[in-house]
Design a protein around this motif. Structure first.
Motif, PDB file in Angstrom:
ATOM      1  N   ARG A   1     -23.351 -55.276  14.552  1.00  0.00           N
ATOM      2  CA  ARG A   1     -23.501 -54.873  15.962  1.00  0.00           C
ATOM      3  C   ARG A   1     -22.353 -53.949  16.398  1.00  0.00           C
ATOM      4  O   ARG A   1     -22.555 -52.976  17.120  1.00  0.00           O
ATOM      5  CB  ARG A   1     -23.611 -56.101  16.871  1.00  0.00           C
ATOM      6  CG  ARG A   1     -24.885 -56.937  16.611  1.00  0.00           C
ATOM      7  CD  ARG A   1     -25.470 -57.504  17.889  1.00  0.00           C
ATOM      8  NE  ARG A   1     -26.627 -58.365  17.678  1.00  0.00           N
ATOM      9  CZ  ARG A   1     -27.903 -57.919  17.585  1.00  0.00           C
ATOM     10  NH1 ARG A   1     -28.181 -56.632  17.663  1.00  0.00           N
ATOM     11  NH2 ARG A   1     -28.892 -58.776  17.416  1.00  0.00           N
ATOM     12  N   TYR A   2     -21.139 -54.250  15.967  1.00  0.00           N
ATOM     13  CA  TYR A   2     -20.025 -53.341  16.251  1.00  0.00           C
ATOM     14  C   TYR A   2     -20.221 -51.987  15.542  1.00  0.00           C
ATOM     15  O   TYR A   2     -20.053 -50.922  16.133  1.00  0.00           O
ATOM     16  CB  TYR A   2     -18.697 -53.955  15.796  1.00  0.00           C
ATOM     17  CG  TYR A   2     -18.095 -54.998  16.725  1.00  0.00           C
ATOM     18  CD1 TYR A   2     -17.717 -54.668  18.022  1.00  0.00           C
ATOM     19  CD2 TYR A   2     -17.870 -56.303  16.292  1.00  0.00           C
ATOM     20  CE1 TYR A   2     -17.138 -55.612  18.867  1.00  0.00           C
ATOM     21  CE2 TYR A   2     -17.296 -57.258  17.133  1.00  0.00           C
ATOM     22  CZ  TYR A   2     -16.928 -56.904  18.414  1.00  0.00           C
ATOM     23  OH  TYR A   2     -16.355 -57.826  19.250  1.00  0.00           O
ATOM     24  N   ALA A   3     -20.555 -52.053  14.260  1.00  0.00           N
ATOM     25  CA  ALA A   3     -20.665 -50.816  13.463  1.00  0.00           C
ATOM     26  C   ALA A   3     -21.781 -49.921  13.995  1.00  0.00           C
ATOM     27  O   ALA A   3     -21.660 -48.693  14.010  1.00  0.00           O
ATOM     28  CB  ALA A   3     -20.917 -51.162  11.992  1.00  0.00           C
ATOM     29  N   HIS A   4     -22.860 -50.548  14.456  1.00  0.00           N
ATOM     30  CA  HIS A   4     -23.992 -49.774  14.961  1.00  0.00           C
ATOM     31  C   HIS A   4     -23.594 -48.954  16.191  1.00  0.00           C
ATOM     32  O   HIS A   4     -24.024 -47.798  16.345  1.00  0.00           O
ATOM     33  CB  HIS A   4     -25.147 -50.720  15.317  1.00  0.00           C
ATOM     34  CG  HIS A   4     -26.330 -50.013  15.881  1.00  0.00           C
ATOM     35  ND1 HIS A   4     -27.083 -49.118  15.146  1.00  0.00           N
ATOM     36  CD2 HIS A   4     -26.905 -50.044  17.113  1.00  0.00           C
ATOM     37  CE1 HIS A   4     -28.065 -48.639  15.895  1.00  0.00           C
ATOM     38  NE2 HIS A   4     -27.976 -49.182  17.094  1.00  0.00           N
ATOM     39  N   VAL A   5     -22.759 -49.524  17.068  1.00  0.00           N
ATOM     40  CA  VAL A   5     -22.306 -48.773  18.250  1.00  0.00           C
ATOM     41  C   VAL A   5     -21.471 -47.569  17.813  1.00  0.00           C
ATOM     42  O   VAL A   5     -21.644 -46.453  18.330  1.00  0.00           O
ATOM     43  CB  VAL A   5     -21.538 -49.699  19.215  1.00  0.00           C
ATOM     44  CG1 VAL A   5     -20.829 -48.896  20.300  1.00  0.00           C
ATOM     45  CG2 VAL A   5     -22.494 -50.713  19.845  1.00  0.00           C
ATOM     46  N   LEU A   6     -20.600 -47.757  16.826  1.00  0.00           N
ATOM     47  CA  LEU A   6     -19.822 -46.617  16.317  1.00  0.00           C
ATOM     48  C   LEU A   6     -20.743 -45.566  15.693  1.00  0.00           C
ATOM     49  O   LEU A   6     -20.518 -44.353  15.827  1.00  0.00           O
ATOM     50  CB  LEU A   6     -18.781 -47.088  15.296  1.00  0.00           C
ATOM     51  CG  LEU A   6     -17.614 -47.891  15.872  1.00  0.00           C
ATOM     52  CD1 LEU A   6     -16.749 -48.447  14.752  1.00  0.00           C
ATOM     53  CD2 LEU A   6     -16.764 -47.023  16.810  1.00  0.00           C
ATOM     54  N   TYR A   7     -21.770 -46.032  14.998  1.00  0.00           N
ATOM     55  CA  TYR A   7     -22.756 -45.129  14.391  1.00  0.00           C
ATOM     56  C   TYR A   7     -23.457 -44.322  15.483  1.00  0.00           C
ATOM     57  O   TYR A   7     -23.601 -43.106  15.379  1.00  0.00           O
ATOM     58  CB  TYR A   7     -23.758 -45.970  13.601  1.00  0.00           C
ATOM     59  CG  TYR A   7     -24.926 -45.233  12.972  1.00  0.00           C
ATOM     60  CD1 TYR A   7     -24.900 -44.870  11.623  1.00  0.00           C
ATOM     61  CD2 TYR A   7     -26.070 -44.951  13.712  1.00  0.00           C
ATOM     62  CE1 TYR A   7     -25.983 -44.233  11.041  1.00  0.00           C
ATOM     63  CE2 TYR A   7     -27.163 -44.311  13.140  1.00  0.00           C
ATOM     64  CZ  TYR A   7     -27.111 -43.956  11.799  1.00  0.00           C
ATOM     65  OH  TYR A   7     -28.190 -43.326  11.225  1.00  0.00           O
ATOM     66  N   GLU A   8     -23.859 -44.996  16.551  1.00  0.00           N
ATOM     67  CA  GLU A   8     -24.505 -44.299  17.672  1.00  0.00           C
ATOM     68  C   GLU A   8     -23.582 -43.265  18.313  1.00  0.00           C
ATOM     69  O   GLU A   8     -24.032 -42.235  18.795  1.00  0.00           O
ATOM     70  CB  GLU A   8     -24.918 -45.316  18.750  1.00  0.00           C
ATOM     71  CG  GLU A   8     -26.158 -46.108  18.417  1.00  0.00           C
ATOM     72  CD  GLU A   8     -26.554 -47.017  19.598  1.00  0.00           C
ATOM     73  OE1 GLU A   8     -27.744 -47.309  19.729  1.00  0.00           O
ATOM     74  OE2 GLU A   8     -25.665 -47.430  20.373  1.00  0.00           O
ATOM     75  N   LEU A   9     -22.286 -43.568  18.313  1.00  0.00           N
ATOM     76  CA  LEU A   9     -21.317 -42.652  18.923  1.00  0.00           C
ATOM     77  C   LEU A   9     -20.933 -41.514  17.969  1.00  0.00           C
ATOM     78  O   LEU A   9     -20.046 -40.723  18.277  1.00  0.00           O
ATOM     79  CB  LEU A   9     -20.069 -43.428  19.362  1.00  0.00           C
ATOM     80  CG  LEU A   9     -20.290 -44.440  20.504  1.00  0.00           C
ATOM     81  CD1 LEU A   9     -19.083 -45.361  20.646  1.00  0.00           C
ATOM     82  CD2 LEU A   9     -20.548 -43.711  21.827  1.00  0.00           C
ATOM     83  N   GLY A  10     -21.583 -41.460  16.808  1.00  0.00           N
ATOM     84  CA  GLY A  10     -21.383 -40.334  15.906  1.00  0.00           C
ATOM     85  C   GLY A  10     -20.174 -40.407  14.996  1.00  0.00           C
ATOM     86  O   GLY A  10     -19.751 -39.388  14.441  1.00  0.00           O
ATOM     87  N   VAL A  11     -19.601 -41.591  14.823  1.00  0.00           N
ATOM     88  CA  VAL A  11     -18.438 -41.719  13.945  1.00  0.00           C
ATOM     89  C   VAL A  11     -18.896 -41.724  12.489  1.00  0.00           C
ATOM     90  O   VAL A  11     -19.752 -42.524  12.117  1.00  0.00           O
ATOM     91  CB  VAL A  11     -17.668 -43.022  14.237  1.00  0.00           C
ATOM     92  CG1 VAL A  11     -16.504 -43.198  13.284  1.00  0.00           C
ATOM     93  CG2 VAL A  11     -17.216 -43.055  15.683  1.00  0.00           C
ATOM     94  N   PRO A  12     -18.370 -40.836  11.649  1.00  0.00           N
ATOM     95  CA  PRO A  12     -18.747 -40.859  10.238  1.00  0.00           C
ATOM     96  C   PRO A  12     -17.978 -41.925   9.448  1.00  0.00           C
ATOM     97  O   PRO A  12     -16.931 -42.380   9.893  1.00  0.00           O
ATOM     98  CB  PRO A  12     -18.365 -39.465   9.730  1.00  0.00           C
ATOM     99  CG  PRO A  12     -17.476 -38.862  10.751  1.00  0.00           C
ATOM    100  CD  PRO A  12     -17.444 -39.739  11.966  1.00  0.00           C
ATOM    101  N   VAL A  13     -18.522 -42.300   8.321  1.00  0.00           N
ATOM    102  CA  VAL A  13     -17.883 -43.113   7.266  1.00  0.00           C
ATOM    103  C   VAL A  13     -17.468 -44.522   7.714  1.00  0.00           C
ATOM    104  O   VAL A  13     -17.775 -45.505   7.055  1.00  0.00           O
ATOM    105  CB  VAL A  13     -16.660 -42.392   6.617  1.00  0.00           C
ATOM    106  CG1 VAL A  13     -16.066 -43.201   5.483  1.00  0.00           C
ATOM    107  CG2 VAL A  13     -17.085 -41.028   6.077  1.00  0.00           C
ATOM    108  N   ILE A  14     -16.777 -44.658   8.862  1.00  0.00           N
ATOM    109  CA  ILE A  14     -16.235 -45.965   9.259  1.00  0.00           C
ATOM    110  C   ILE A  14     -17.326 -47.029   9.444  1.00  0.00           C
ATOM    111  O   ILE A  14     -17.168 -48.152   8.947  1.00  0.00           O
ATOM    112  CB  ILE A  14     -15.359 -45.833  10.538  1.00  0.00           C
ATOM    113  CG1 ILE A  14     -14.100 -45.030  10.201  1.00  0.00           C
ATOM    114  CG2 ILE A  14     -14.976 -47.204  11.090  1.00  0.00           C
ATOM    115  CD1 ILE A  14     -13.234 -44.695  11.404  1.00  0.00           C
ATOM    116  N   PRO A  15     -18.459 -46.718  10.120  1.00  0.00           N
ATOM    117  CA  PRO A  15     -19.476 -47.761  10.276  1.00  0.00           C
ATOM    118  C   PRO A  15     -19.953 -48.296   8.922  1.00  0.00           C
ATOM    119  O   PRO A  15     -20.108 -49.515   8.746  1.00  0.00           O
ATOM    120  CB  PRO A  15     -20.623 -47.033  11.000  1.00  0.00           C
ATOM    121  CG  PRO A  15     -19.976 -45.897  11.714  1.00  0.00           C
ATOM    122  CD  PRO A  15     -18.829 -45.474  10.837  1.00  0.00           C
TER     123      PRO A  15
END
Lengths: 318, 318, 318
Positions: free
Chosen positions: A159-173
């Motif tokens: 759930r945390y990683a998905h929000v970062l993914y939605e915000l366009g963060v590469p690699v970290i999610p």
């Protein structure tokens, strides 16, 4: 005593260093600002603390008011995540100072947008805990679920990683969900969308692909694959909807595979253990493997028999 | 450079802290005495040392006599486990001083009862090591099994956790087996009862449910589920016998599922790979999937064929 | 308050120490020179750094020239691996000084032979990264694969461990691959031989046995077993070819099992999901499960139906 190593290590080292000059993907000597997997792992632990305050201990400080301690944890997340995001946004590039400055501001905005969504993420997590407690007769208490259940751990990180993914963060999610995968055997791509009250039991061997869409009150057991199906495969499929859609109140028992971007499992459907599906299922349908022909061999006598699954097998709960 | 974070972090933190006031399961700010997962993990490592002395090193001390060192480890287990048990017995409550005093004495008695059973636990573990060595042609030595085999690791943690479960300790046994699950992909509920000479090979994806009963000399391969089967499911089943009984000398090959509290697999039965069973099997019976219809496609030509499993498939060993 | 523990711990400790005198496999008090699993794990992390320089950080030093830092890492590997190999070669023995001296020289030679093969190992790893990037539409970049993909991690550890296995080092190669197994759910025996461009996707639940031979450009998905098949089993099979041969350009989809030392999967064959094979397959053949009979139950109405896999199922990609 002879020491062969000290006489030969120089040449060996020279050969390995020379091997780094071949300019392959694996020869990135000049990357000095990598996302730091260890820091990302520590951030995950802090994010879990923030999700479930009071369930883990901070040893470094004597805590009188847990609120002060959690404020500190949130600030630390802001500071370190911001730094990792800035690195990830420009990873592998060699940007000039102006571009770097723009990246830093972008990272700050993303970090803040992420932090603002924590109460929303916790709202989802509260429903996930409830779903597990209602669905698993082996659970002693909701506390036990938060302390020990790998399914909840994997969903929390997702759930945390998905929000970062939605915000366009590469690699970290992806680094985050793979850390959860490593700890739990549950592989949820950060791109998947998953509704409230999601329950995973046992979990090992679950794969949920990048473009999967999952509704509310969905239950998934060990060994389930929500995957892609294709006649071509490979990089051409980048960014296409390749994984199924699972509507509300669906239960998918252990070992089932549901494949394909056009496959829709309708509301309230129950997919039995080991079912393999590549087409859509109407709402309310219960699907199970019809039977399995078994051989029974006792001494010399061999009997072949259709083992029809009993009716209750529609609902088997592990 | 602009620093958006420092100007906004205060409000964000306030919002997250306010979110903790919703009194959901996940909002337990006042819990200041939680079982400590990290300490429990360290206790596991010490218990493994005590189970297999001489196989791991204690770096903190120069050891002349390993017996002195092990005595110290046992004392440390007594001290720290006692503390964790006392916390677990009253977790989530706010007991008065009298109740706390009673809890402390109860924790001491449980800790001592647990320690007294270590020689018995080791007697079981010695038979488990033997079973793996006899059953796995890839094992170089019994030492290799103790150093490296995930199956033995999971069984070791299970055997300790099961004794704590029998002694009525909440939460901690499950935290222990889930730590083993996380490291090995083998999910054995601490409530299961498992006889001597138990062998797990490869292990990833094994699930053994809470009320499973397993006899002696049983072998289980990767992906096996010993699970529950029910028409209702959920919390109503709490404390019912939901999982199968596996009698002595049974072998269960990879991917097989055996479900249901009334299902009994009789002595010496062999359950083939991928068999799905929801009913009892008489002693001495060999059960296997009869066949699998396969499609063979070579260029334009397509052949459909029954692939009968060869007889030797009764006994396939991974 | 009464302290039961302090009055009884002495006797309990005495009983446990007495239990160590039973001379079973698990009672090795006199082993004071064990391979150190923790050191081997640190060596793995260093070997990963050497394989993919620039992808991980060394926190202990301020690095101006990464080459200097990597030279240091290589020297450290040489020093510590040499020590572990010397221990492993004589583990469980009580050699005299002459034998020990010979062992030390042997360990040095093995260590140097291993280090000399690092450029060759990296040549293989470069092809593995390429294979994953070409084969997985979810991969954002080759960097993401190196940072996050468990399949690549497991192959990386395997390729190093396999060289140590070839050089005759006992115990350590298996400890290495079991550490990777623990982190990834992928169990590759160090004895297997695997060609270039090997791709594992998702990975959890994969088992690749000791005598498996795999060609180039082979793809393997989650839950695949490359295992042994036998009518006898157990220790008699030590050192026999028990696992299959997979030729070049073969793809094996999720959940498939291929068993037996005489089973050869010919060049370019595609093995569909959940296929169970115990016999050889001609080159270029596509094998899939023909169909699965499913029950569909909607309210009162129950339909039984053959669910033929669509043609595209030959190629499904997860």
């Amino acid at each position: 005593m002879k020491d062969y190593i000290s006489t030969e290590i120089h040449d060996i080292t020279k050969d390995i260093l020379a091997d780094y000059d071949k300019k392959r993907h694996i020869d990135k000597l000049d990357v000095f600002n990598q996302p730091d997997t260890k820091v990302i792992y520590e951030l995950i632990q802090e994010l879990v603390r923030v999700a479930y305050p009071g369930f883990t201990k901070d040893k470094s400080y004597r805590i009188y008011d847990i609120r002060n301690n959690l404020s500190m944890v949130i600030e630390d997340i802001a500071f370190r995540l911001n730094k990792q995001i800035a690195i990830a946004l420009r990873y592998g590039e060699h940007p000039d100072e102006e571009k770097l400055e723009a990246t830093r501001l972008e990272a700050q905005k993303i970090t803040l947008a992420f932090l603002r969504r924590i109460p929303e993420i916790r709202e989802y997590l509260a429903t996930d805990v409830e779903a597990v407690f209602d669905g698993d007769p082996a659970a002693e208490s909701a506390d036990e679920i938060i302390f020990a259940y790998p399914g909840l751990y994997a969903i929390t990180i997702f759930r945390y990683a998905h929000v970062l993914y939605e915000l366009g963060v590469p690699v970290i999610p992806r680094i985050m969900t793979e850390l959860a995968h490593s700890k739990t055997g549950i592989d949820i791509n950060p791109g998947a969308t998953i509704g409230k009250y999601f329950m995973i039991d046992h979990g090992t061997g679950i794969v949920i692909g990048e473009t999967t869409e999952i509704g509310e009150h969905v239950k998934v057991y060990q060994g389930v694959t929500l995957g892609a199906l294709s006649t071509s495969g490979g990089r051409k499929l980048f960014n296409k909807k390749r994984h199924p859609t699972i509507e509300d109140n669906v239960t998918i028992y252990s070992g089932a595979s549901i494949l394909g971007g056009d496959t829709v499992i309708g509301k309230g459907a129950v997919i039995g253990g080991n079912v393999f599906l590549t087409k859509s299922i109407a709402p309310g349908t219960k699907v199970s493997v019809k039977n399995q022909e078994l051989r029974y061999n006792q001494g010399k006598r061999e009997v072949q028999e259709i083992e029809a699954y009993p009716d209750s097998a529609w609902f088997y709960v592990i």
